[in-house]
Write an enzyme that holds these catalytic residues in place. Structure first.
Site, short mmCIF file in Angstrom:
data_model
loop_
_atom_site.label_atom_id
_atom_site.label_comp_id
_atom_site.label_asym_id
_atom_site.label_seq_id
_atom_site.Cartn_x
_atom_site.Cartn_y
_atom_site.Cartn_z
N HIS A 134 13.18 81.46 73.93
CA HIS A 134 13.25 80.28 74.81
C HIS A 134 13.42 79.00 74.01
CE1 HIS A 134 11.48 83.21 77.73
NE2 HIS A 134 12.39 82.63 78.47
N ASP A 175 14.20 75.40 80.98
CA ASP A 175 13.12 75.96 80.15
C ASP A 175 12.52 74.91 79.21
OD1 ASP A 175 12.55 78.59 80.92
OD2 ASP A 175 14.26 79.41 79.83
ZN LIG Z 1 15.55 80.69 80.82
#
Ligand SMILES: [Zn+2]
Ligand SMILES: *[C@@H]1O[C@H](CO)[C@@H](O)[C@H](O)[C@H]1NC(C)=O
Ligand SMILES: *[C@@H]1O[C@H](CO)[C@@H](O)[C@H](O)[C@H]1NC(C)=O
Length: 391
Positions: A134, A175
């Site tokens: 991420h 994110d």
């Molecule tokens: Zn994502």
């Protein structure tokens, strides 16, 4: 390979190109400058000034701004799901993102100051952490896939440019500040985020809040020239989309989508909202749509992040999922079920609205599934050989 990296200085007498080294140096400079002002952005106690338009001012005293000149080849390639997202450095990814905002007409639509766009993107990049998975490159991947789908599905024929802006911006922000441990961990470990959001999608709520924290800084607010009503729609849309990326809501969202699919109407806001949620979900987990050389490293990245979480869970005496346990999981075992039961049904359903998805994405997913199945047969054979050897 595909990028001609020139710095174009926008001068009164036109564009002047300087070579790559200087370009990189200048970007570093801007980054440093931004980093010092960024401290303000992270201040959670700061009250948004967006409700008071008078406070919004744009800094225009930045003398020169670097701009990569992208080759036509790169510009075309950027629209493809086959785009090699590993090839680019962070600065280049910023330029590519910037290009997307210009190319689909978002700079015009939202009347974005081009310098604000650059500052916003730098700010976004600074607020992604260096997790195995991420991280900012994942953000770029999701945004690039969204950009690809906008073109592939010719979304402009079905929805206003504003909606395309909401889709792309939600993808870029989806994110932000991900800590590398998932919602279940947040909840079980009773982290600050779980407490703040009462165990309700703590991560996605956080990503979205950080996105608007960044936008609450006038210098980084790409929507500062939008009126209140427009900003309201953008905020509602982005929030809806970022919150939809919580995989715990997968069945709920897919059920909704499948129920409207047979009577889908692009004039029905509810239908289009559901479609937009499904689109960002597709992009978020679209790695296996990409060519094998591009997608496979991502599986290792994801497993690394999972293993890291499981290790910590063991250490803290929290429940560990078998698919995150480095003793139990392998690449094919992780991907087969995911492609079969999550990815394929979702993309096949979207293909009912946009038939081009079939040959451009579903076929790739089927290929990936076959590949992982073969890998698994091979793996199982190795295992049984080892068992025979031991006995
Ligand atoms: Zn994502
Ligand atoms: C998050 O981690 C937990 C283990 O703590 C696992 O059971 C769960 O399935 C994971 N969720 C996702 C969406 O990967
Ligand atoms: C397993 O062993 C058999 C016989 O010894 C051999 O033919 C085969 O190639 C081995 N398979 C793998 C995957 O190593």
């Amino acid at each position: 390979m595909f990028i001609i990296c020139f710095l174009s200085l926008f001068l009164a007498n036109g564009l002047k190109e300087v070579e790559i080294e200087k370009c990189r140096r200048d970007i570093k400079e801007i980054k440093r400058e931004l980093f010092s002002s960024e401290k303000k952005v992270i201040d959670y106690n700061r009250i948004s000034s967006l409700s008071d338009e008078k406070k919004i001012s744009l800094k225009r005293n930045i003398p020169t701004y670097p701009k990569y000149t992208l080759s036509q080849e790169t510009i075309d390639y950027l629209k493809q799901p086959t785009f090699d997202i590993w090839y680019w450095e962070p600065n280049e990814m910023l330029s590519l993102l910037e290009h997307m905002y210009h190319e689909i007409g978002l700079v015009d639509e939202f009347n974005i100051n081009p310098i604000t766009l650059k500052r916003w993107l730098l700010c976004v990049q600074e607020n992604y952490r260096n997790n195995p998975f991420h991280n900012f490159r994942h953000c770029f991947c999701v945004a690039q896939m969204m950009y690809g789908m906008i073109h592939l599905c010719e979304l402009i024929k079905f929805m206003p440019v504003e909606d395309l802006g909401i889709l792309l911006t939600a993808a870029v922000c989806h994110d932000l500040d991900h800590p590398g441990y998932n919602n279940t961990y947040q909840i079980n470990a009773r982290t600050v985020l779980a407490i703040r959001y009462n165990d309700i999608s703590p991560l996605e709520n956080h990503h979205c809040a950080v996105a608007f924290q960044i936008l609450s800084n006038p210098e980084c607010n790409i929507f500062s020239n939008c009126d209140q009503e427009k900003f309201k729609r953008i905020r509602a849309g982005m929030t809806m989309l970022i919150l939809a990326t919580d995989m715990a809501r997968h069945t709920e969202i897919m059920d909704k989508f499948n129920s409207v699919l047979p009577v889908f109407d692009f004039k029905n806001k509810e239908h289009v909202d559901t479609l937009k949620m499904v689109l960002i979900k597709c992009c978020d987990i679209s790695n296996e749509v990409r060519p094998m050389e591009v997608s496979e490293p991502w599986v290792d990245c994801l497993l690394e992040e999972y293993f890291n979480q499981a290790d910590r869970e063991k250490l803290e005496g929290l429940p560990v999922a078998p698919f995150m346990d480095r003793e139990k999981v392998t690449k094919p075992s992780a991907q087969i079920g995911f492609i079969k039961f999550v990815l394929l049904p979702m993309f096949e359903n979207v293909a009912k609205l946009f038939p081009k998805i079939e040959s451009n994405m579903v076929v790739q997913l089927q290929g990936a599934l076959e590949r992982y199945k073969e890998m698994k047969i091979h793996e199982d054979a190795m295992k049984s050989n080892q068992t025979i050897l031991k006995s």
